[in-house]
Design a protein around this motif. Structure first.
Motif, mmCIF file in Angstrom:
data_model
loop_
_atom_site.group_PDB
_atom_site.id
_atom_site.type_symbol
_atom_site.label_atom_id
_atom_site.label_comp_id
_atom_site.label_asym_id
_atom_site.label_seq_id
_atom_site.Cartn_x
_atom_site.Cartn_y
_atom_site.Cartn_z
ATOM 1 N N ARG A 94 89.527 -6.394 -29.100
ATOM 2 C CA ARG A 94 90.669 -6.887 -29.860
ATOM 3 C C ARG A 94 90.705 -8.409 -29.795
ATOM 4 O O ARG A 94 90.092 -9.015 -28.911
ATOM 5 C CB ARG A 94 91.970 -6.272 -29.347
ATOM 6 C CG ARG A 94 92.287 -6.604 -27.910
ATOM 7 C CD ARG A 94 93.500 -5.802 -27.413
ATOM 8 N NE ARG A 94 93.134 -4.447 -27.036
ATOM 9 C CZ ARG A 94 93.834 -3.367 -27.353
ATOM 10 N NH1 ARG A 94 94.950 -3.480 -28.055
ATOM 11 N NH2 ARG A 94 93.450 -2.166 -26.968
ATOM 12 N N ASP A 114 101.255 -2.916 -30.900
ATOM 13 C CA ASP A 114 99.873 -2.549 -31.233
ATOM 14 C C ASP A 114 99.577 -1.099 -30.863
ATOM 15 O O ASP A 114 98.846 -0.402 -31.559
ATOM 16 C CB ASP A 114 98.860 -3.533 -30.634
ATOM 17 C CG ASP A 114 98.470 -3.270 -29.192
ATOM 18 O OD1 ASP A 114 97.893 -2.215 -28.939
ATOM 19 O OD2 ASP A 114 98.676 -4.149 -28.344
ATOM 20 N N VAL A 117 101.132 0.963 -33.768
ATOM 21 C CA VAL A 117 100.301 0.932 -34.985
ATOM 22 C C VAL A 117 99.096 1.858 -34.828
ATOM 23 O O VAL A 117 98.777 2.656 -35.721
ATOM 24 C CB VAL A 117 99.827 -0.510 -35.285
ATOM 25 C CG1 VAL A 117 98.796 -0.509 -36.409
ATOM 26 C CG2 VAL A 117 101.010 -1.387 -35.658
ATOM 27 N N THR A 191 107.410 -4.053 -36.481
ATOM 28 C CA THR A 191 106.176 -3.540 -37.080
ATOM 29 C C THR A 191 106.461 -2.831 -38.402
ATOM 30 O O THR A 191 105.747 -3.024 -39.392
ATOM 31 C CB THR A 191 105.479 -2.564 -36.110
ATOM 32 O OG1 THR A 191 105.274 -3.226 -34.857
ATOM 33 C CG2 THR A 191 104.144 -2.113 -36.663
ATOM 34 N N ALA A 213 97.049 -6.492 -44.388
ATOM 35 C CA ALA A 213 97.172 -5.533 -43.281
ATOM 36 C C ALA A 213 96.185 -5.859 -42.164
ATOM 37 O O ALA A 213 96.514 -5.756 -40.975
ATOM 38 C CB ALA A 213 96.944 -4.118 -43.802
ATOM 39 N N CYS A 217 97.414 -6.906 -38.358
ATOM 40 C CA CYS A 217 97.000 -6.073 -37.218
ATOM 41 C C CYS A 217 96.220 -6.881 -36.191
ATOM 42 O O CYS A 217 96.420 -6.732 -34.979
ATOM 43 C CB CYS A 217 96.164 -4.896 -37.707
ATOM 44 S SG CYS A 217 97.096 -3.627 -38.572
ATOM 45 N N VAL A 222 96.030 -5.461 -32.283
ATOM 46 C CA VAL A 222 95.493 -4.121 -32.508
ATOM 47 C C VAL A 222 93.968 -4.206 -32.402
ATOM 48 O O VAL A 222 93.381 -5.178 -32.879
ATOM 49 C CB VAL A 222 95.919 -3.590 -33.902
ATOM 50 C CG1 VAL A 222 95.296 -2.224 -34.179
ATOM 51 C CG2 VAL A 222 97.439 -3.515 -33.991
ATOM 52 N N SER A 227 92.200 -2.108 -36.727
ATOM 53 C CA SER A 227 92.708 -3.056 -37.721
ATOM 54 C C SER A 227 92.009 -2.852 -39.057
ATOM 55 O O SER A 227 92.650 -2.852 -40.118
ATOM 56 C CB SER A 227 92.499 -4.499 -37.242
ATOM 57 O OG SER A 227 93.232 -4.760 -36.064
ATOM 58 N N VAL A 230 93.240 0.570 -40.449
ATOM 59 C CA VAL A 230 94.603 0.461 -40.986
ATOM 60 C C VAL A 230 94.593 -0.306 -42.301
ATOM 61 O O VAL A 230 95.298 0.059 -43.259
ATOM 62 C CB VAL A 230 95.529 -0.226 -39.961
ATOM 63 C CG1 VAL A 230 96.879 -0.570 -40.584
ATOM 64 C CG2 VAL A 230 95.738 0.675 -38.747
#
Length: 629
Positions: A94, A114, A117, A191, A213, A217, A222, A227, A230
């Motif tokens: 990350r 995170d 998500v 979030t 997005a 993220c 995240v 990420s 998503v």
């Protein structure tokens, strides 16, 4: 008395159940990972042996297509079942540049965000993948080699994402207890607020949804793989002509690749070799070769890193395996401890230049170029980087009076040391000789090297034993799966980018500014150096290769040459803060602060950047050896 006995028995029963649940929580995925690991390595080894022993020697004809297919499915199963373990250990890759600068309270709030998500993503994917498995049950399709229903290998997707969701719920509950309900509510509400344009399906456009997005993220901390997943999910949800359900089969198809298995096997080989005790033999040999000269142990450290790079293909793994031995040795001989840690961190970056190299495999798969040629292209840059670091070590050692060891080296001692390290020295011969001799594909060579490393670690060096075998095997799986699943998630992301022609648009903008090849390559180098400071090389390779390769092709740059340029750029990122993973490993190994190591590494990094410029503008450095293929 009877009541007391019953109460005691009840209490003991409760403790037994509690212990059993605790064991299950700690070990649920591990048996599956170990079986899948051993199965995939054994099957690839069998495939090679069958071809050269059963077929060529004994004339037994037959196909190993079923064996290869089962190996690939075992690899996919262990990849997805490893991620729940990585979640439990919080070892996913990350970007934490923003989060690290926040107050401790805000860091904990961001951690809730995170995890939330990731949880939502895992639940949606579990649902979509369950639907896919159900469809395969209703309308069965069969695999080409084994002729089994696709539902069986596809089952790993719903099972894997459900396990991820359970591990994330565990983490989330622990985090809520740390943060408190109020701050946890703020994290979830914040979030949800950021996701409003997507959830309400505002007309923001598929590209805005995808990139917006992703950046949100990444800033939340995240994991990079999630990420990308998503972002792809948000883009698919925000458009009418595409469906989120397409991500389920894509997650499987992206890993259904024989070539991609090479990454897993090379990492496994490196872990087995490091755990098996091989690194000490390499250090002893290198020290005997150059240890008596000024700066001897420092130069021996660089040579050892180059040797180990030819085994594992990973920068951080090289730093961890070699630094644990050479950093204390250098400090003991009077070297500055900051320089010792910085040298290992910089030398570890050679791990992704000299073959085998995991970033080269990733680049080769995405850019659709020869991995064998990429491996050859990285040899000279890797050797030159090693020479550069050794020259600097010699100069600094002479300046500071760091003399070599007084041990007298005789031919007998040198031969004994070579003999003791013979098992380690054979690995590059097996890998490179197998590939360039035409005996094995890169994946088969990687599988053989993994089996070799396991057997040598158990039976020769005996560093792998009953006590640590499970932990070593799980480490192989989780270390590789973090990168492998990143590729799986990036496949949907890359599909949408290609569909919206984002790479072409970026290329037009840059070429519109200037069409000068020298200037564009300089701009790309600066850009990649900045990206390397912020992102792990595999992630950067996955995201940027589809954007940059079409552009450099238009400039007339060979994609093999550019693959080397890109990898050397990102290798420098291993030792540049704030996200230089080699710096973190060297810091953990030496106990020295990252900023101190980074300052000591700065002259070496400048030298590596100058060498990068030479590699960029003198193609022969990286293209000379591939020209023989």
């Amino acid at each position: 008395m009877g009541i007391s006995t019953a109460a005691t028995a009840s209490c003991e029963k409760g403790l037994t159940i509690s212990k059993a649940l605790k064991w299950l929580d700690d070990n649920f995925e591990k048996p599956f990972l170990v079986v899948a690991l051993l199965l995939s390595i054994t099957l690839i080894t069998y495939q090679v042996l069958f071809r050269y022993i059963a077929t060529d020697i004994f004339g037994i004809s037959g196909s190993t297509a079923e064996v290869e297919e089962l190996a690939i499915y075992s690899f996919i199963w262990l990849s997805y079942l490893s991620i729940p373990v990585a979640i439990k250990n919080r070892s996913n890759i990350r970007i934490t540049v923003l989060v690290d600068r926040l107050s401790p309270r805000m860091q904990e709030i961001f951690r809730v965000a995170d995890e939330f998500v990731f949880l939502v993503f895992a639940l949606v994917m579990a649902w979509k993948c369950a639907n896919l498995s159900y469809m395969q049950m209703e309308f069965p399709q069969y695999t080409p080699a084994m002729d089994i229903p696709y539902m069986l290998p596809y089952l790993v997707l719903p099972i894997g994402f459900v396990l991820m969701a359970l591990r994330l719920l565990q983490n989330l509950f622990k985090q809520i207890r740390v943060v408190g309900l109020r701050d946890s509510f703020l994290a979830v509400a914040g979030t949800a607020l950021l996701a409003t344009p997507i959830l309400m399906q505002w007309e923001i456009g598929i590209v805005s949804a995808l990139l917006g997005a992703m950046f949100v993220c990444l800033l939340l901390g995240v994991p990079i793989a999630i990420s990308l997943g998503v972002a792809a999910m948000a883009a698919l949800y925000s458009t009418e002509y595409l469906n989120v359900s397409t991500m389920a089969p894509t997650c499987f198809a992206a890993l259904d690749s024989f070539t991609l298995m090479a990454i897993f096997f090379f990492i496994a080989a490196g872990v087995f070799m490091g755990s098996g005790g091989l690194s000490r033999q390499l250090v002893n040999l290198a020290d005997l070769m150059v240890g008596r000269f000024v700066g001897g142990i420092a130069m021996a450290t660089v040579i050892t890193c180059m040797f180990f790079a030819a085994i594992c293909g990973s920068g951080p793994a090289t730093v961890a395996a070699i630094g644990a031995i050479t950093i204390p040795a250098m400090i003991e001989r009077g070297y500055d401890k900051r320089f010792a840690a910085a040298l290992v961190a910089c030398a570890g970056s050679i791990g992704v230049m000299i073959p085998p190299s995991n970033p080269f495999v990733v680049y080769g798969v995405i850019a659709k170029v020869s991995i064998g040629k990429l491996f050859l292209g990285g040899i000279m840059p890797g050797i030159l980087t090693g020479v550069l670091l050794m020259v600097y070590s010699y100069w600094l050692s002479k300046r500071n009076g760091w003399t070599g060891s007084s041990e007298k080296v005789t031919p007998g001692k040198l031969l004994r040391s070579i003999w003791e390290a013979k098992w380690a020295l054979l690995v590059p011969v097996i890998i490179l000789g197998g590939i360039y001799g035409g005996f094995m594909t890169p994946t088969e060579a990687a599988g053989i090297s993994a089996m070799y490393g396991l057997l040598v670690g158990i039976f020769v060096y005996k560093g792998i034993n009953r006590k640590n075998f499970i932990s070593v095997a799980v480490d192989c799986c989780t270390t590789s799966a973090v990168i492998i699943v990143l590729i799986a998630m990036a496949s949907s992301f890359g599909y949408i980018m290609a569909l919206e022609q984002i790479p072409e648009a970026i290329a037009k903008v840059i070429i519109g500014i200037t069409s000068n090849k020298v200037a564009i390559l300089l701009f790309i180098n600066i850009f990649l150096l900045i990206v390397g400071m912020l992102m792990e090389p595999a992630a950067a390779t996955i995201i940027l290769t589809p954007i940059l390769v079409p552009m450099v092709k238009k400039l007339g740059v060979d994609p093999i040459h550019f693959g080397v340029i890109m990898t050397v750029n990102l290798a420098i990122g291993f030792v540049t803060p704030p996200v230089g993973s080699n710096l973190f490993v060297a810091s953990a190994t030496s106990g020295i602060k990252i900023e101190q190591i980074a300052r000591a590494a700065m002259p070496m990094v400048i030298g590596m950047i100058l060498l990068l410029m030479a590699i960029t503008y003198i193609p022969a450095i990286s293209m000379w050896l591939p020209g023989f293929m």
